[in-house]
Design an enzyme around this catalytic site. Sequence first.
Site, mmCIF file in Angstrom:
data_model
loop_
_atom_site.group_PDB
_atom_site.id
_atom_site.type_symbol
_atom_site.label_atom_id
_atom_site.label_comp_id
_atom_site.label_asym_id
_atom_site.label_seq_id
_atom_site.Cartn_x
_atom_site.Cartn_y
_atom_site.Cartn_z
ATOM 1 N N GLY A 3 0.769 -1.239 0.000
ATOM 2 C CA GLY A 3 0.000 0.000 0.000
ATOM 3 C C GLY A 3 0.798 1.285 0.000
ATOM 4 N N SER A 4 0.089 2.340 0.371
ATOM 5 C CA SER A 4 0.556 3.707 0.252
ATOM 6 C C SER A 4 1.862 3.949 0.993
ATOM 7 C CB SER A 4 -0.523 4.610 0.842
ATOM 8 O OG SER A 4 0.003 5.863 1.167
ATOM 9 N N SER A 5 2.664 4.870 0.429
ATOM 10 C CA SER A 5 3.909 5.243 1.090
ATOM 11 C C SER A 5 3.647 5.979 2.395
ATOM 12 C CB SER A 5 4.752 6.091 0.163
ATOM 13 O OG SER A 5 4.056 7.271 -0.140
ATOM 14 N N SER A 6 2.405 6.460 2.614
ATOM 15 C CA SER A 6 2.085 7.083 3.900
ATOM 16 C C SER A 6 2.150 6.072 5.038
ATOM 17 C CB SER A 6 0.690 7.702 3.862
ATOM 18 O OG SER A 6 0.657 8.754 2.942
#
Lengths: 419, 140
Positions: B61-64
């Site tokens: 998933g997201s790099s966040s």
Amino acid sequence: MPLRLTPSDHALLNGEGGAAAAFAMQILTAFSRAVGAEALLDISQAHIDGCLYHGQVSLDFVERLVASGGRVRVPTTLNVGAIDLIHPELIRLSSPAQEPARRLMKAHEELGCEPSFTCAPYQTRFRPSFGDQLAWGESNAIVFANSVIGARTNRYGDFIDLCCAMTGRAPAWGLHLDAPRLGQMLFQLTGFPASLEPTDGLYVAIGLLVGSLSGDRIPVIDGLPAPPNEDLLKALGAAAASSGAVGLFHAVGITPEAATRRGAFGGRAPEATITITPADVTRALQQLSTVPDGSPVTAICLGTPHFSRNEWNRLMPLLRQVAPGRAIPIYVNTGRATLSDLEREELLTEFRGHNLVVVTDTCTYLTPILERMDGTVMTNSGKWAHYAPGNLGVQVAFGDLEDCVASAAAGHVVRGRPW
Amino acid sequence: MVIAAQSYAAGDAEGLALVLAAPLSFWGGVDVETGRVIDHSHPDLGQLITGRVLVMPGGRGSSSASSVFAESIRRGTGPVGIILAIPDPILTVGALVAQSLYALRCPVVVCSIEGLITGRYVRVRTTADGVAEVFSDDGD
């Protein structure tokens, strides 16, 4: 193969470029090992997606770099934050809640980053050129740089984009290299009339379908009608990076690394082919709206990603022609540089009577701006429609720009033609 | 049982294993206030990761997720260590940032995860630069 560092990489790691660069290089080398890179390469610019506050750690990381005297080593633009610094009165957050978000934006400036605060750095004077190596964060900017410009970046984000900026280096891996940029999966438009028009809806639908079906393969789209400008490619990429993890797409005859279908695949056969029919487009667009046509609208949201000058040029005659009045606010997110051009040319004064709300430095789906959240918001952005129901809890209707303006005038969702 | 591992974020950790059936994205997947899995599409929805040695096939998933993972370490609601079957750059960065900023270590190591079982005692130890060992209680 282990990661090989150059003497200047070692020098940064050993603190010869200061404590902040050493800290950044330490994290960058660990990241590079984890992705299996064998070396680092030079980048010509960076775009930082670190201005949105995810908790105390977001601020602590940047403050550490500021406190140790850090400066970015390449031209570095900043993505949106949570505050519109030019129109702070629009943000419906208490002052204490705004403080860390505001400081996070300011602290990035203290590192030497440009206060661009836009998700569309490709619309600014920092727009990169074909073949440039970049370290960019923000999913729509990444896919635009790779696909529409032919510059090269992986999908960077939190912390690591700034580590690249502080060192001027990035791992030599993935979309920085030639072979991983070649197409792998073909999306063939089939059954459309020869008169198919390049509309917002078509491009957004194709983006959503490509994003949800590509997985980690590079998509090649064949059969798109040529877009009149790059805004539709922006919309397609943003939609594909919302419904999936697309960092690069090719559109045959349209994007710079896809002059021909054969070229887009580097002469290899596609690993998979998916046909897209008019019915697929209709279904994708219908799924994007959470309410039926005719539902009352409480706001129009445009400019996700940030509205370009060209999109303003498309909107202004529509506002003149349809004259939607004051009842329904039309929010337009745009870059502060684009806004200052419009203001210098005094182009917006005539629209003061239309309840046009210009938002800069942030976006209406990220931070509390909308006056009313109890109704349906209409947008021509696939990205806004994808995220806003989850982020804000609003109902969404998707439509072309013309339909959005007409709906603002009518007070309910209207369409010039059905999907 | 002793398993040879590669260390991506160094450190020592011990605790009960929590073996997830699928990769978990911390962004949108973990509530940093409670330490629970909140991703409704994840088979381990509702599990508490706080204090556990988290074992999963990979990251997602997201790099966040780097920020959310680092924030969970800072708050003490995160796992004490992570064992993955394949390396994950996003989790590696999150662990390194927490280590650098707060001197809190949550090792991230990669090894074969077959044989690791939820609820059994596991210890992770970095033995040299890039090298780690995983000890798992055989449960007798």
